[in-house]
Design a protein around this motif. Structure first.
Motif, short mmCIF file in Angstrom:
data_model
loop_
_atom_site.label_atom_id
_atom_site.label_comp_id
_atom_site.label_asym_id
_atom_site.label_seq_id
_atom_site.Cartn_x
_atom_site.Cartn_y
_atom_site.Cartn_z
N ALA A 38 0.83 -1.21 0.00
CA ALA A 38 0.00 0.00 0.00
C ALA A 38 0.86 1.26 0.00
N MET A 39 1.88 1.25 -0.87
CA MET A 39 2.79 2.39 -1.02
C MET A 39 2.73 2.87 -2.46
N ASP A 40 3.06 4.14 -2.66
CA ASP A 40 3.24 4.55 -4.05
C ASP A 40 4.65 4.14 -4.48
N ARG A 41 4.87 4.09 -5.77
CA ARG A 41 6.14 3.62 -6.31
C ARG A 41 7.33 4.47 -5.85
N THR A 42 7.12 5.77 -5.73
CA THR A 42 8.19 6.67 -5.30
C THR A 42 8.61 6.36 -3.87
N THR A 43 7.63 6.14 -3.00
CA THR A 43 7.94 5.80 -1.60
C THR A 43 8.66 4.46 -1.52
N LEU A 44 8.19 3.50 -2.29
CA LEU A 44 8.85 2.19 -2.31
C LEU A 44 10.30 2.33 -2.78
N THR A 45 10.51 3.08 -3.82
CA THR A 45 11.87 3.29 -4.34
C THR A 45 12.77 3.89 -3.27
N ALA B 31 -7.58 -11.42 17.77
CA ALA B 31 -6.65 -10.91 16.76
C ALA B 31 -7.12 -11.25 15.35
N ASP B 32 -7.74 -12.41 15.17
CA ASP B 32 -8.22 -12.78 13.83
C ASP B 32 -9.33 -11.84 13.36
N GLU B 33 -10.21 -11.47 14.27
CA GLU B 33 -11.28 -10.53 13.91
C GLU B 33 -10.67 -9.16 13.56
N LEU B 34 -9.69 -8.72 14.33
CA LEU B 34 -9.03 -7.45 14.05
C LEU B 34 -8.36 -7.48 12.67
N ARG B 35 -7.63 -8.56 12.37
CA ARG B 35 -6.99 -8.70 11.06
C ARG B 35 -8.02 -8.63 9.94
N GLY B 36 -9.12 -9.35 10.12
CA GLY B 36 -10.17 -9.35 9.12
C GLY B 36 -10.78 -7.96 8.93
N SER B 37 -11.00 -7.26 10.00
CA SER B 37 -11.54 -5.91 9.91
C SER B 37 -10.58 -4.96 9.20
N LEU B 38 -9.29 -5.09 9.49
CA LEU B 38 -8.31 -4.23 8.83
C LEU B 38 -8.20 -4.56 7.35
N ARG B 39 -8.26 -5.85 7.01
CA ARG B 39 -8.22 -6.25 5.59
C ARG B 39 -9.42 -5.69 4.82
N ALA B 40 -10.55 -5.56 5.49
CA ALA B 40 -11.75 -5.04 4.83
C ALA B 40 -11.54 -3.59 4.37
N LEU B 41 -10.62 -2.89 4.99
CA LEU B 41 -10.36 -1.50 4.62
C LEU B 41 -9.44 -1.37 3.42
N VAL B 42 -8.69 -2.40 3.11
CA VAL B 42 -7.80 -2.35 1.96
C VAL B 42 -8.29 -3.30 0.94
#
Length: 146
Positions: A71-78, A135-146
């Protein structure tokens, strides 16, 4: 009299107590500091660990795919790749199928650091998850945002 408008202090407290963006930013900073400290003996940060881990694939991935995964732009990754390339953990190669593209390859030195980092991540991650109710529910909730 000032013509400046103001925001009620009650609104400030409401945002503090309800804003998902603020809550995730704060949690991310705390988690990053904790993992940064854990990885310090290896001389890498939590972000560098994530980047190295994202390159642990059968074939070198293209820069764009890694940027998307993180979830980075290419410039940030570079910019984030530069210290890893300088330390010999990663090489950036021209994509033979598209000379404009770049492939990111984990070097043997990078793999050595990543291999040493995984048990540190495992231990630290277990410690971080312990106080969480689900923790599994939290992970699932965070994945729903991306």
């Amino acid at each position: 009299m000032s013509s400046r408008k103001s925001v009620a202090h009650e609104t400030t407290w409401h945002v503090r107590d309800h804003c998902l963006c603020l809550a995730t930013q704060r949690a991310a900073r705390v988690l990053s500091r904790r993992f940064d400290e854990a990885f310090r003996p290896l001389g890498i940060t939590s972000g560098q660990f994530s980047l190295l881990m994202s390159l642990n694939r059968e074939a070198p991935p293209p820069l764009g795919a890694v940027a998307s995964l993180l979830a980075m732009d290419r410039t940030t990754l570079t910019a984030n790749l530069k210290p890893l390339v300088k330390r010999g953990f990663v090489v950036v190669e021209v994509d033979p199928r598209d000379k404009r593209g770049r492939l990111l390859k984990l070097t043997p030195k990078g793999m050595t650091v990543l291999t040493a980092a995984v048990p540190i991540w495992t231990r630290t991650h277990r410690e971080v998850e312990r106080p969480l109710s689900d923790a599994d529910e939290l992970r699932g909730s965070l994945r729903a945002l991306v």
